[in-house]
Design an enzyme around this catalytic site. Structure first.
Site, PDB file in Angstrom:
ATOM      1  N   PHE A 158       1.781 -13.055   1.420  1.00  0.00           N
ATOM      2  CA  PHE A 158       3.050 -12.649   0.828  1.00  0.00           C
ATOM      3  C   PHE A 158       3.053 -12.857  -0.687  1.00  0.00           C
ATOM      4  O   PHE A 158       3.684 -12.093  -1.422  1.00  0.00           O
ATOM      5  CB  PHE A 158       4.205 -13.418   1.470  1.00  0.00           C
ATOM      6  CG  PHE A 158       5.559 -12.881   1.101  1.00  0.00           C
ATOM      7  CD1 PHE A 158       5.925 -11.583   1.444  1.00  0.00           C
ATOM      8  CD2 PHE A 158       6.468 -13.658   0.405  1.00  0.00           C
ATOM      9  CE1 PHE A 158       7.167 -11.078   1.110  1.00  0.00           C
ATOM     10  CE2 PHE A 158       7.711 -13.165   0.057  1.00  0.00           C
ATOM     11  CZ  PHE A 158       8.070 -11.870   0.413  1.00  0.00           C
ATOM     12  N   TYR A 159       2.365 -13.889  -1.167  1.00  0.00           N
ATOM     13  CA  TYR A 159       2.259 -14.104  -2.619  1.00  0.00           C
ATOM     14  C   TYR A 159       1.731 -12.846  -3.303  1.00  0.00           C
ATOM     15  O   TYR A 159       2.297 -12.362  -4.282  1.00  0.00           O
ATOM     16  CB  TYR A 159       1.352 -15.295  -2.903  1.00  0.00           C
ATOM     17  CG  TYR A 159       0.893 -15.399  -4.338  1.00  0.00           C
ATOM     18  CD1 TYR A 159       1.791 -15.733  -5.351  1.00  0.00           C
ATOM     19  CD2 TYR A 159      -0.440 -15.160  -4.689  1.00  0.00           C
ATOM     20  CE1 TYR A 159       1.384 -15.825  -6.674  1.00  0.00           C
ATOM     21  CE2 TYR A 159      -0.855 -15.259  -6.004  1.00  0.00           C
ATOM     22  CZ  TYR A 159       0.050 -15.585  -6.996  1.00  0.00           C
ATOM     23  OH  TYR A 159      -0.367 -15.676  -8.296  1.00  0.00           O
ATOM     24  N   ALA A 160       0.626 -12.316  -2.781  1.00  0.00           N
ATOM     25  CA  ALA A 160       0.036 -11.109  -3.364  1.00  0.00           C
ATOM     26  C   ALA A 160       0.989  -9.926  -3.257  1.00  0.00           C
ATOM     27  O   ALA A 160       1.074  -9.088  -4.172  1.00  0.00           O
ATOM     28  CB  ALA A 160      -1.284 -10.788  -2.678  1.00  0.00           C
ATOM     29  N   THR A 162       4.251  -9.992  -3.396  1.00  0.00           N
ATOM     30  CA  THR A 162       5.292 -10.088  -4.424  1.00  0.00           C
ATOM     31  C   THR A 162       4.739  -9.711  -5.791  1.00  0.00           C
ATOM     32  O   THR A 162       5.429  -9.089  -6.604  1.00  0.00           O
ATOM     33  CB  THR A 162       5.895 -11.502  -4.497  1.00  0.00           C
ATOM     34  OG1 THR A 162       4.897 -12.470  -4.862  1.00  0.00           O
ATOM     35  CG2 THR A 162       6.524 -11.900  -3.169  1.00  0.00           C
TER      36      THR A 162
END
Length: 342
Positions: A158-160, A162
């Site tokens: 999910f970091y990537a 965003t």
């Protein structure tokens, strides 16, 4: 110039803000100094920035806002009190694995916070917004080296996701409001004043304590380890050179990293990846101490290998990293021993 640096208590933001102050620019910083990792390290960085600013004389201004970029009122106040020549956005909720368990933190900082910043830049007619993206956007792509012309639509965490969203959000503002934006995809940044949740910091602490270090994927994956000074040079030179429309861009065959809007994306890495096992060997040499290795399988959400194609950044700003892994690791260890009196 007067520059806004968001995330200036963080690893990269601190180094960028310090370098800007040292060259004579005025800096306004924003950071919420959250407890994702040891806040005392962040406070030490802030004190260092105060000291650097104090040495520059009255012509160099430094001001710090302690707060969250997800707070729209704070950003509006900051932009109403200052006229910025450049905005460098490095505030974010970092950490690949943390995003698996706490996605809400990434929504607040990386999505809502970034949207607030875009709006603030739009209404202030900011000359140029430079912002941090990540090599993690390449996700499921295994074609090496990673090129800005490759697809970045299959993030593995999910970091990537965003950060990829930030790139798309920036393009919409570049297109609609002609806001010049430059996105920089960072590749495994390390060096003095680094983050305690990153491998180099954790490994150093554990080796000195004679405790096992967790070596995921049995040390076989490679990373494009990039020293902080090389990153800072690339960030500042990219910010100095305002993004413009690409006259060769075609809507019939669109290039992902540029546009007919003032928008561009660059990889910023060392361009010379090293195996994790080599990285650990360099650390062992710098410490004069062997690591006790706990060999483990690949972690969920990890990318097996990264390798930056930096030709576009080289052509645009003359970017050329000059610090190898052994030298960079030695510099980190020297800082670590000094900072922690080890």
């Amino acid at each position: 110039m007067k520059c806004l640096v968001t995330g200036n208590a963080g690893f990269i933001g601190f180094h960028v803000a310090r370098t800007l102050l040292e060259r004579g620019d005025s800096v306004v910083g924003i950071d919420n100094v959250n407890d994702y990792y040891d806040t005392s390290l962040k406070e030490s960085r802030l004190r260092e920035l105060d000291a650097v600013a104090g040495k520059q004389g009255a012509e160099v201004e430094y001001q710090f806002y302690r707060g969250n970029i997800a707070d729209r009122a704070l950003l509006d106040r900051c932009f109403s009190e200052h006229k910025f020549d450049r905005v460098i956005h490095l505030a974010a909720q970092a950490g690949v694995r943390h995003s698996i368990e706490h996605p809400e933190a990434y929504v607040e900082s990386n999505l809502i916070g970034f949207a607030n910043l875009l709006e603030a830049c739009r209404h202030a007619s900011s000359p140029h917004l430079t912002y941090a993206s990540t090599s993690s956007v390449y996700g499921g792509n295994t074609t090496m080296p990673f090129s800005e012309d490759h697809s970045a639509d299959h993030p593995l965490q999910f970091y990537a996701a965003t950060k990829r969203a930030n790139e798309l959000m920036a393009h919409s503002y570049s297109h609609l409001f002609r806001l010049p934006t430059t996105g920089l995809r960072f590749f495994t940044v390390y060096g003095p004043w680094g983050r305690p949740d990153m491998a180099l910091f954790k490994f150093t602490q554990l080796i000195l304590e004679e405790k096992p270090i967790p070596v995921f994927n049995h040390g076989h994956h490679s990373r494009d380890f990039t020293y902080i000074d090389d990153i800072v040079e690339g960030v500042i030179k990219s910010s100095d050179q305002i993004a413009t429309e690409d006259s060769n861009w075609s809507s019939a065959a669109p290039t992902p990293s540029s546009s007919n809007a003032p928008y561009r994306i660059f990889n910023i890495g060392n361009g010379d990846p090293a195996q994790l096992s080599e990285y650990i060997e360099a650390l062992e040499e710098a410490l004069g101490k062997k690591a006790i290795k706990e060999l483990l399988p690949m972690q969920k959400g990890d990318i097996p290998d990264t390798h930056a194609d930096t030709r576009k950044l080289q052509q645009a700003i003359g970017y050329k990293p000059g610090t190898g892994v052994r030298e960079g690791v030695e510099n980190f260890v020297e800082w670590y021993r000094s900072y922690y009196s080890v």
